[in-house]
Design a protein around this motif. Structure first.
Motif, mmCIF file in Angstrom:
data_model
loop_
_atom_site.group_PDB
_atom_site.id
_atom_site.type_symbol
_atom_site.label_atom_id
_atom_site.label_comp_id
_atom_site.label_asym_id
_atom_site.label_seq_id
_atom_site.Cartn_x
_atom_site.Cartn_y
_atom_site.Cartn_z
ATOM 1 N N LYS A 38 74.925 14.290 -24.571
ATOM 2 C CA LYS A 38 75.015 14.694 -25.983
ATOM 3 C C LYS A 38 75.557 13.579 -26.877
ATOM 4 C CE LYS A 38 74.263 19.395 -25.750
ATOM 5 N NZ LYS A 38 75.216 20.484 -25.829
ATOM 6 N N ASN A 54 81.774 15.105 -23.025
ATOM 7 C CA ASN A 54 81.266 16.440 -23.330
ATOM 8 C C ASN A 54 80.978 17.160 -22.020
ATOM 9 O OD1 ASN A 54 80.398 18.229 -25.596
ATOM 10 N ND2 ASN A 54 78.467 18.210 -24.463
ATOM 11 N N ARG A 55 81.227 18.493 -22.034
ATOM 12 C CA ARG A 55 80.991 19.272 -20.810
ATOM 13 C C ARG A 55 79.572 19.057 -20.295
ATOM 14 N NH1 ARG A 55 80.967 25.713 -21.292
ATOM 15 N NH2 ARG A 55 79.396 25.100 -22.833
ATOM 16 N N ILE A 71 90.051 21.264 -39.625
ATOM 17 C CA ILE A 71 89.163 20.341 -40.330
ATOM 18 C C ILE A 71 88.652 20.969 -41.616
ATOM 19 C CG2 ILE A 71 87.015 18.993 -40.175
ATOM 20 C CD1 ILE A 71 87.348 19.160 -37.092
ATOM 21 N N ALA A 73 86.282 20.166 -43.658
ATOM 22 C CA ALA A 73 85.043 19.414 -43.892
ATOM 23 C C ALA A 73 83.972 20.048 -43.021
ATOM 24 C CB ALA A 73 85.212 17.942 -43.522
ATOM 25 N N VAL A 74 82.733 19.744 -43.316
ATOM 26 C CA VAL A 74 81.623 20.104 -42.436
ATOM 27 C C VAL A 74 81.081 18.786 -41.880
ATOM 28 C CG1 VAL A 74 81.079 22.300 -43.523
ATOM 29 C CG2 VAL A 74 80.092 20.203 -44.456
ATOM 30 N N GLY A 121 84.435 16.816 -26.606
ATOM 31 C CA GLY A 121 83.543 17.752 -27.298
ATOM 32 C C GLY A 121 82.593 17.015 -28.214
ATOM 33 N N LEU A 122 81.311 17.112 -27.912
ATOM 34 C CA LEU A 122 80.296 16.453 -28.744
ATOM 35 C C LEU A 122 79.323 17.481 -29.302
ATOM 36 C CD1 LEU A 122 79.628 13.230 -26.633
ATOM 37 C CD2 LEU A 122 81.004 13.445 -28.726
ATOM 38 N N GLY A 123 79.899 18.537 -29.879
ATOM 39 C CA GLY A 123 79.079 19.434 -30.688
ATOM 40 C C GLY A 123 78.830 18.730 -32.014
ATOM 41 N N ALA A 124 78.314 19.502 -32.983
ATOM 42 C CA ALA A 124 78.020 18.907 -34.289
ATOM 43 C C ALA A 124 79.263 18.238 -34.873
ATOM 44 C CB ALA A 124 77.508 19.994 -35.236
ATOM 45 N N THR A 179 90.119 21.931 -32.824
ATOM 46 C CA THR A 179 89.317 23.130 -32.577
ATOM 47 C C THR A 179 89.886 24.263 -33.424
ATOM 48 O OG1 THR A 179 89.084 22.382 -30.305
ATOM 49 C CG2 THR A 179 88.561 24.701 -30.755
ATOM 50 N N SER A 212 87.948 27.511 -24.671
ATOM 51 C CA SER A 212 87.312 26.315 -24.118
ATOM 52 C C SER A 212 88.295 25.144 -24.055
ATOM 53 C CB SER A 212 86.042 25.944 -24.896
ATOM 54 O OG SER A 212 86.283 25.826 -26.265
ATOM 55 N N CYS A 226 87.773 18.773 -29.812
ATOM 56 C CA CYS A 226 87.034 19.538 -30.824
ATOM 57 C C CYS A 226 85.964 20.343 -30.094
ATOM 58 C CB CYS A 226 86.432 18.620 -31.878
ATOM 59 S SG CYS A 226 85.721 19.551 -33.244
ATOM 60 N N LEU A 227 86.397 21.495 -29.591
ATOM 61 C CA LEU A 227 85.528 22.334 -28.760
ATOM 62 C C LEU A 227 85.241 23.634 -29.492
ATOM 63 C CD1 LEU A 227 87.446 21.564 -25.463
ATOM 64 C CD2 LEU A 227 85.296 20.544 -26.201
HETATM 65 P P1 NDP Z 1 79.252 23.294 -31.537
HETATM 66 O O1 NDP Z 1 78.861 24.666 -31.175
HETATM 67 O O2 NDP Z 1 78.233 22.374 -32.121
HETATM 68 O O3 NDP Z 1 79.864 22.552 -30.249
HETATM 69 C C1 NDP Z 1 80.713 23.243 -29.380
HETATM 70 C C2 NDP Z 1 81.305 22.261 -28.404
HETATM 71 O O4 NDP Z 1 82.211 22.966 -27.535
HETATM 72 C C3 NDP Z 1 80.275 21.592 -27.499
HETATM 73 O O5 NDP Z 1 80.695 20.261 -27.267
HETATM 74 C C4 NDP Z 1 80.378 22.427 -26.235
HETATM 75 O O6 NDP Z 1 79.996 21.723 -25.070
HETATM 76 C C5 NDP Z 1 81.849 22.680 -26.197
HETATM 77 N N1 NDP Z 1 82.239 23.795 -25.336
HETATM 78 C C6 NDP Z 1 81.956 25.109 -25.514
HETATM 79 N N2 NDP Z 1 82.507 25.840 -24.538
HETATM 80 C C7 NDP Z 1 83.140 24.973 -23.717
HETATM 81 C C8 NDP Z 1 83.894 25.118 -22.528
HETATM 82 N N3 NDP Z 1 84.128 26.328 -21.992
HETATM 83 N N4 NDP Z 1 84.404 24.010 -21.947
HETATM 84 C C9 NDP Z 1 84.184 22.782 -22.491
HETATM 85 N N5 NDP Z 1 83.475 22.569 -23.604
HETATM 86 C C10 NDP Z 1 82.958 23.662 -24.223
HETATM 87 O O7 NDP Z 1 80.510 23.457 -32.525
HETATM 88 P P2 NDP Z 1 81.050 22.396 -33.614
HETATM 89 O O8 NDP Z 1 81.072 21.047 -33.010
HETATM 90 O O9 NDP Z 1 80.353 22.600 -34.901
HETATM 91 O O10 NDP Z 1 82.532 22.921 -33.804
HETATM 92 C C11 NDP Z 1 83.590 22.517 -32.962
HETATM 93 C C12 NDP Z 1 84.899 22.991 -33.563
HETATM 94 O O11 NDP Z 1 85.045 22.421 -34.871
HETATM 95 C C13 NDP Z 1 84.980 24.518 -33.725
HETATM 96 O O12 NDP Z 1 86.279 24.967 -33.412
HETATM 97 C C14 NDP Z 1 84.700 24.702 -35.187
HETATM 98 O O13 NDP Z 1 85.304 25.883 -35.704
HETATM 99 C C15 NDP Z 1 85.349 23.455 -35.786
HETATM 100 N N6 NDP Z 1 84.804 23.171 -37.116
HETATM 101 C C16 NDP Z 1 83.442 23.078 -37.276
HETATM 102 C C17 NDP Z 1 82.915 22.922 -38.527
HETATM 103 C C18 NDP Z 1 81.433 22.845 -38.703
HETATM 104 O O14 NDP Z 1 80.985 22.960 -39.854
HETATM 105 N N7 NDP Z 1 80.646 22.619 -37.673
HETATM 106 C C19 NDP Z 1 83.785 22.849 -39.727
HETATM 107 C C20 NDP Z 1 85.190 22.856 -39.430
HETATM 108 C C21 NDP Z 1 85.666 23.057 -38.167
HETATM 109 P P3 NDP Z 1 78.500 21.884 -24.438
HETATM 110 O O15 NDP Z 1 77.655 20.872 -25.152
HETATM 111 O O16 NDP Z 1 78.710 21.582 -23.008
HETATM 112 O O17 NDP Z 1 78.071 23.300 -24.686
#
Ligand code: NDP
Length: 273
Positions: free
Chosen positions: A37, A32-33, A118, A120-121, A9-12, A92, A71, A65-66
């Motif tokens: 990213k 990452n899916r 987590i 933290a942000v 998982g490479l979201g934020a 997650t 997911s 961390c998805l």
């Molecule tokens: P984002 O929305 O930035 O990223 C979501 C991630 O999940 C992406 O890598 C996305 O992949 C992936 N994803 C979504 N659906 C699927 C799926 N069906 N299969 C595989 N991968 C999937 O979220 P964040 O990174 O900000 O948050 C991630 C986790 O961390 C969450 O649970 C959040 O609650 C937790 N968190 C976040 C904080 C924050 O401030 N951001 C603070 C504390 C906890 P793709 O790129 O392919 O869409």
């Protein structure tokens, strides 16, 4: 041990986690899916792989961390057998029940599992105040914590795999409650022509800093009013705030936190009377 870590998982947040681990000299593999990213993580030394299996294979420890529990299930289901006798940490966010069920499912496959939350942000990951809640087997936590300590201070909250989510969600509720109050306060200020920035700096922040320790220390589940506070005085005080809000034309639904307190005070007055 656990110097090689994979991040799913490479979201934020996933990117922030990977960055903090790289900064601490860990060998980091990322997946990452949606490809592409990894951003500058690869330039900083991370290895990007195109399959979840590849990520699991590359490391001693895999961190997910998805977006949500669904997911995580979707991502792990096709590879769960590969995780047997390996360690998975789920950072997650989700509900308590989801964490307990995920734990049960993974244990059927012999996965060593820790649930996390987590505190933290993304910009504060790896900084002084950041901490990460973990729940699950204590000995597993003890083995994994040093590897993940660059993310934030590791803090174990119990054997019950649901407890990381429980503490996380409860703490977030506290935070959002403060957020709602702060929001309501600045809207009142603004509506009556006050200067929001001055109010925040000179009044709201010092006032909250004075009161927060008292609020947290005094919080309990008994609904009683401390002896030194007359509930009738409290009820009048809350009515004054609601009146000021009404006069300022700030929507009453923003004052839900005040109404809940008022209801408790009126009940305490009724019980005492
Ligand atoms: P984002 O929305 O930035 O990223 C979501 C991630 O999940 C992406 O890598 C996305 O992949 C992936 N994803 C979504 N659906 C699927 C799926 N069906 N299969 C595989 N991968 C999937 O979220 P964040 O990174 O900000 O948050 C991630 C986790 O961390 C969450 O649970 C959040 O609650 C937790 N968190 C976040 C904080 C924050 O401030 N951001 C603070 C504390 C906890 P793709 O790129 O392919 O869409």
């Amino acid at each position: 041990q656990h110097e090689r870590i994979s991040i799913l998982g490479l979201g934020a947040m996933g990117r922030a986690l990977a960055g903090a681990l790289l900064a601490a000299g860990r060998e980091v593999t990322v997946w990452n899916r949606t490809p592409g990213k990894a951003g500058d993580l690869v330039a900083r030394g991370a290895r990007e792989v195109s399959s979840v299996e590849g990520a699991i294979d590359a490391s001693d420890l895999t961190v997910a961390c998805l977006l949500d529990d669904a997911s995580v299930r979707e991502t792990l289901a096709p590879v769960v057998q590969k995780l047997a006798d390996r360690t998975l940490v789920n950072l997650t966010s989700g509900s308590v029940r989801q964490a307990r069920e995920l734990d049960r499912w993974l244990k059927e496959y012999g996965v060593r599992f820790l649930a996390g939350g987590i505190m933290a942000v993304p910009p504060t990951v790896g900084t002084e105040g950041a901490f990460i809640l973990y729940s699950g087997a204590r000995d597993l936590f003890d083995r994994v914590a040093p590897a993940l300590s660059p993310l934030g201070r590791p803090h174990w909250v119990g054997e019950d795999p649901g407890f990381a989510a429980l503490y996380d969600m409860a703490a977030l509720s506290g935070m959002y409650g403060i957020g709602a109050g702060v929001d309501h306060a600045v809207r009142m200020l603004h509506a009556e022509g006050g200067d929001v920035e001055t109010f925040k700096r000179e009044v709201l922040r010092p006032w909250l800093e004075q009161m927060l320790p008292i609020f947290v220390a005094g919080a309990d589940v008994s609904d009683t009013v401390p002896d030194e506070y007359n509930p009738e005085m409290q009820a009048v005080g809350l009515e004054n705030i609601l009146a000021a809000s009404g006069e300022a034309g700030v929507p009453a639904d923003l004052a839900g936190h005040l109404r809940a307190s008022l209801w408790r005070m009126r009940r305490a007055v009724a019980t005492a009377g």
